[in-house]
Design a protein around this motif. Sequence first.
Motif, PDB file in Angstrom:
ATOM      1  N   ALA A 660      36.405   1.980   9.723  1.00  0.00           N
ATOM      2  CA  ALA A 660      36.335   0.969  10.780  1.00  0.00           C
ATOM      3  C   ALA A 660      36.798   1.561  12.113  1.00  0.00           C
ATOM      4  CB  ALA A 660      37.176  -0.238  10.416  1.00  0.00           C
ATOM      5  N   ARG A 661      37.805   2.417  12.050  1.00  0.00           N
ATOM      6  CA  ARG A 661      38.306   3.069  13.263  1.00  0.00           C
ATOM      7  C   ARG A 661      37.225   3.983  13.862  1.00  0.00           C
ATOM      8  NH1 ARG A 661      43.687   4.014  14.629  1.00  0.00           N
ATOM      9  NH2 ARG A 661      43.962   5.533  16.314  1.00  0.00           N
ATOM     10  N   GLU A 662      36.502   4.722  13.013  1.00  0.00           N
ATOM     11  CA  GLU A 662      35.447   5.597  13.488  1.00  0.00           C
ATOM     12  C   GLU A 662      34.297   4.799  14.105  1.00  0.00           C
ATOM     13  OE1 GLU A 662      35.555   8.904  13.736  1.00  0.00           O
ATOM     14  OE2 GLU A 662      37.633   8.606  13.065  1.00  0.00           O
ATOM     15  N   LEU A 663      33.949   3.658  13.491  1.00  0.00           N
ATOM     16  CA  LEU A 663      32.885   2.818  14.053  1.00  0.00           C
ATOM     17  C   LEU A 663      33.303   2.255  15.398  1.00  0.00           C
ATOM     18  CD1 LEU A 663      30.129   1.485  13.845  1.00  0.00           C
ATOM     19  CD2 LEU A 663      31.201  -0.428  12.622  1.00  0.00           C
ATOM     20  N   ARG A 664      34.556   1.827  15.488  1.00  0.00           N
ATOM     21  CA  ARG A 664      35.034   1.284  16.762  1.00  0.00           C
ATOM     22  C   ARG A 664      35.010   2.352  17.850  1.00  0.00           C
ATOM     23  NH1 ARG A 664      40.044   0.104  19.533  1.00  0.00           N
ATOM     24  NH2 ARG A 664      39.764  -1.834  20.714  1.00  0.00           N
ATOM     25  N   ARG A 665      35.383   3.589  17.465  1.00  0.00           N
ATOM     26  CA  ARG A 665      35.329   4.677  18.440  1.00  0.00           C
ATOM     27  C   ARG A 665      33.890   4.925  18.897  1.00  0.00           C
ATOM     28  NH1 ARG A 665      37.624   8.549  15.665  1.00  0.00           N
ATOM     29  NH2 ARG A 665      39.694   8.082  16.480  1.00  0.00           N
ATOM     30  N   LEU A 666      32.973   4.963  17.941  1.00  0.00           N
ATOM     31  CA  LEU A 666      31.557   5.152  18.286  1.00  0.00           C
ATOM     32  C   LEU A 666      31.058   4.030  19.179  1.00  0.00           C
ATOM     33  CD1 LEU A 666      28.784   6.540  17.963  1.00  0.00           C
ATOM     34  CD2 LEU A 666      28.478   5.234  15.840  1.00  0.00           C
ATOM     35  N   LEU A 667      31.451   2.794  18.874  1.00  0.00           N
ATOM     36  CA  LEU A 667      31.031   1.650  19.677  1.00  0.00           C
ATOM     37  C   LEU A 667      31.488   1.797  21.122  1.00  0.00           C
ATOM     38  CD1 LEU A 667      29.894  -1.209  20.068  1.00  0.00           C
ATOM     39  CD2 LEU A 667      32.101  -2.110  19.265  1.00  0.00           C
ATOM     40  N   HIS A 668      32.744   2.134  21.324  1.00  0.00           N
ATOM     41  CA  HIS A 668      33.261   2.219  22.693  1.00  0.00           C
ATOM     42  C   HIS A 668      32.772   3.473  23.412  1.00  0.00           C
ATOM     43  CE1 HIS A 668      35.878  -1.358  22.910  1.00  0.00           C
ATOM     44  NE2 HIS A 668      35.828  -1.253  21.584  1.00  0.00           N
ATOM     45  N   GLN A 669      32.499   4.527  22.666  1.00  0.00           N
ATOM     46  CA  GLN A 669      31.832   5.681  23.271  1.00  0.00           C
ATOM     47  C   GLN A 669      30.456   5.276  23.790  1.00  0.00           C
ATOM     48  OE1 GLN A 669      31.786   8.481  20.032  1.00  0.00           O
ATOM     49  NE2 GLN A 669      33.703   9.479  20.641  1.00  0.00           N
ATOM     50  N   THR A 670      29.747   4.466  23.010  1.00  0.00           N
ATOM     51  CA  THR A 670      28.402   4.024  23.402  1.00  0.00           C
ATOM     52  C   THR A 670      28.464   3.115  24.620  1.00  0.00           C
ATOM     53  OG1 THR A 670      27.739   4.126  21.073  1.00  0.00           O
ATOM     54  CG2 THR A 670      26.287   2.936  22.580  1.00  0.00           C
ATOM     55  N   GLU A 752      39.617   2.465  26.559  1.00  0.00           N
ATOM     56  CA  GLU A 752      39.926   3.891  26.571  1.00  0.00           C
ATOM     57  C   GLU A 752      40.741   4.305  25.349  1.00  0.00           C
ATOM     58  OE1 GLU A 752      39.006   6.371  28.257  1.00  0.00           O
ATOM     59  OE2 GLU A 752      38.261   5.695  30.205  1.00  0.00           O
ATOM     60  N   SER A 753      41.604   3.402  24.897  1.00  0.00           N
ATOM     61  CA  SER A 753      42.442   3.764  23.754  1.00  0.00           C
ATOM     62  C   SER A 753      41.608   3.961  22.494  1.00  0.00           C
ATOM     63  CB  SER A 753      43.502   2.685  23.509  1.00  0.00           C
ATOM     64  OG  SER A 753      42.897   1.455  23.108  1.00  0.00           O
ATOM     65  N   ALA A 754      40.470   3.262  22.407  1.00  0.00           N
ATOM     66  CA  ALA A 754      39.612   3.411  21.232  1.00  0.00           C
ATOM     67  C   ALA A 754      38.924   4.766  21.211  1.00  0.00           C
ATOM     68  CB  ALA A 754      38.567   2.288  21.202  1.00  0.00           C
ATOM     69  N   LEU A 755      38.852   5.415  22.383  1.00  0.00           N
ATOM     70  CA  LEU A 755      38.162   6.701  22.466  1.00  0.00           C
ATOM     71  C   LEU A 755      39.065   7.874  22.101  1.00  0.00           C
ATOM     72  CD1 LEU A 755      36.312   6.145  25.879  1.00  0.00           C
ATOM     73  CD2 LEU A 755      35.484   5.639  23.577  1.00  0.00           C
ATOM     74  N   VAL A 756      40.371   7.577  21.994  1.00  0.00           N
ATOM     75  CA  VAL A 756      41.323   8.652  21.725  1.00  0.00           C
ATOM     76  C   VAL A 756      41.242   9.069  20.265  1.00  0.00           C
ATOM     77  CG1 VAL A 756      43.755   9.298  21.701  1.00  0.00           C
ATOM     78  CG2 VAL A 756      42.859   7.853  23.541  1.00  0.00           C
ATOM     79  N   LEU A 757      41.116  10.358  20.025  1.00  0.00           N
ATOM     80  CA  LEU A 757      41.097  10.902  18.663  1.00  0.00           C
ATOM     81  C   LEU A 757      42.528  11.200  18.225  1.00  0.00           C
ATOM     82  CD1 LEU A 757      38.129  13.425  18.959  1.00  0.00           C
ATOM     83  CD2 LEU A 757      38.155  11.347  17.570  1.00  0.00           C
TER      84      LEU A 757
END
Length: 820
Positions: A660-670, A752-757
Amino acid sequence: MKPYSPNEVEAKWQTYWRNTKLYQTAENEGRPKYYTLEQFPYPSGEGLHMGHVRVYSIGDVVARFRRMNGYNVLHPMGADAFGLPAENAAIQRGVNPRELTLKNMERIRKEQEVLGISYDWDRYVGTCLPDYYKFNQWLFLLFYERGLAYRKKASVNWCPSCNTVLANEQVEEGKCWRCDSEVTRKELEQWFFRITDYADRLLEGLDRLSKWPERVKTMQRNWIGRSEGAQVVFTVPELQDEKITVFTTRPDTLYGVSYLVVAPEHPLVPRLIQGKENEAAVLDFVKQMRKQSEIERTSTDAEKVGYPTGAYARHPLTGKLIPIWLANYVLMDYGTGAVMGVPAHDERDFQFAAKYDLPVRAVIRPLDAELSQPLTEAYTGEGVLFSSGRFDGMNNRKAIREIAKYLDEQGLGKWTVNYRLRDWLISRQRYWGTPIPIVYCDECGTVPVPKEDLPVVLPDDVVFDGKSNPLATSDSFVHTTCPKCGKAARRETDTMDTFVDSSWYFLRYTDPQNDGLPFATEKADRWMNVDEYIGGIEHAVLHLLYSRFFTKVLYDAGMLSVDEPFKSLLTQGMVLKDGFKMSKSKGNVVSPLEIIEKYGADTARLFILFAAPPDRDLDWSDAGVEGSHRFLNRVWRLIVQNEELFKQSMEYPSKVEGEARELRRLLHQTIKKVTNEIGERNHFNTAVSGIMELVNGLYQYDKNADRAIYREALETLVVLLAPFVPHITEELWQLMGKEGSVHLVKWPTYDESALVLDEVEIAVQVNGKIRERLIVSTQASREEIEKQALRNERVQAWIDGKTIRKVIVVPKKLVNIVVK
């Protein structure tokens, strides 16, 4: 599962938008304004082509995106409806072009609706309608009052058989397009706009247009063609020292002049050749030159052709007599209609002199060499003057100003600024255009029609036989009374160049129902400048230059608070097929309506936006269209298969982990990518590719993972797609159970926080070769990363028994262990 039916979906939502007037522009709102505009089409009988689909789709993405970002958007449309094609069709059919044009306007408007473009149709403008061209006439009178509209003689293409003026497009290989008669040149009284008064301001304004392509600005600078140099006066002894003035940017070469060239149309020509043996031959040469268009005569590929007049001019500095020639490449409408020939230091002059065995006089030698004798080519570089009287030994660059100064002191010339730009000839001897609001009276002379008597309407009692200007055949139009004295008078039968129509239409859109003025100042000021103007590179010079000219005049008249019309300019590339521009002659035309019938408008839009950056040419691909259609079907299935998900109530998790964390990151990257690519760069193709990556991620998502994150991503996907494919996204938004239109939804923002790895994969090298990959914390220090790499079993196998000389750590990228 409900199948995706584009035709059904698109008809449904087009009806909804039309009935609800969803895209009607509000006037007095507190939201920031955004004015996006595509160049309006000419309403031809062939309807829209793929180039239209491209430009309108681009403009619609911009308009929808800005609307969803909280802007009050003005996005209007109309028709550039006057012009030569309709007139030609009227002559061929013997009918009035009005009915045909209005029919074509309605057809194109319906085709634009089928594409799903979000226009405010209440602001529609048709330039052939009296309520529009009335204000063409109003603005002409404003220009006339300000000394910017005037009448003088000018040369035109004339068909003696049809007894009419021909446009350049109507002259085919020197003959009339209709009757095949030989075309001649004729001097007629014509109306002009004094655009040259604005030459410097038009140049200066380009420096402030930071969001215009440099290519377009360069084209405009070259068209205006500002150059500094000297006017030099030569005299003709046999004509009582009659003057011939030339302009040159190279007065340093003046001592190298070995001949003069004047335009065949130069008024001195009859006197120069009078009584000479070659008089008949020269007149025949002049006649041949009059048959050629300016383009034919001045093309870089055109052969330079000349003829001697037999007359001579006196050089202003040496006093020597030099021959006067005629040549095709000199035009009376450019410069002074005469140029000086310096074959030793100008390549064109060198070729002309070689062809006709004219003298070559070198007067500049290189700084560190001697010129070969005889010259095999012109020397155009920097050097030192010789054989140049008092200026011998001077650097030629310094001599440019010094020789000009000396000419001025001697009354033989002066330093001046010259322009390639010429005043705008607006007269057209045709019917299908705006009548020029001028009356000619024997008592009062040239009399403007009072503004309260506008419009001067095009009459119906005209004859379209191609034998003359149709307007001149209308007795009801030609015969009138003088507005000043009331006596019999005649109307001007010229109509205006159709570029006049398009030079201010963007202002009419701001106040299209105004019956008293072209537009109210407060309304134009509310919307201007146009924030994004979209159109073809073919209009880079004339249309854009004339629009800028009109805007500056209206600014000076106090009618506008801006003096540039278009803040940002996007020039879209062409649509090609098999590497060529689509055309009937090449048999490679793809019909937009056929594509829409088979795949839907959304598919056509998506392909044309995804296939190439907007400013590049796009090569049509049937496979690409099918691929776009398959993608939309994938999106459709993704939503429809999860229809029940949108009915469930669920809480957003306080902590997002794992997949779910990876999907959220992909979503906010998009979200970030699509927002930046549309809003900052106009890179719609890469925005679409980002959405496609999100769709792939959604299909790969584990359905047992967090459902709230999954639903959020699905909902956001539809919103991100909305500007590109407006119909299917409306339908999917409704299937999700959402209220209202998706096109009124607030554009998503990225976190921005969702984009942090938290963790990152790095490569571990031993002596430069990758031997392992590690997952490390993004917060790990260099020392921690080094320890983790050295502890790794596979790495230890490669360094066992060796001496570690150095460990290089590049955080988040790699570790390189150097051993011996």
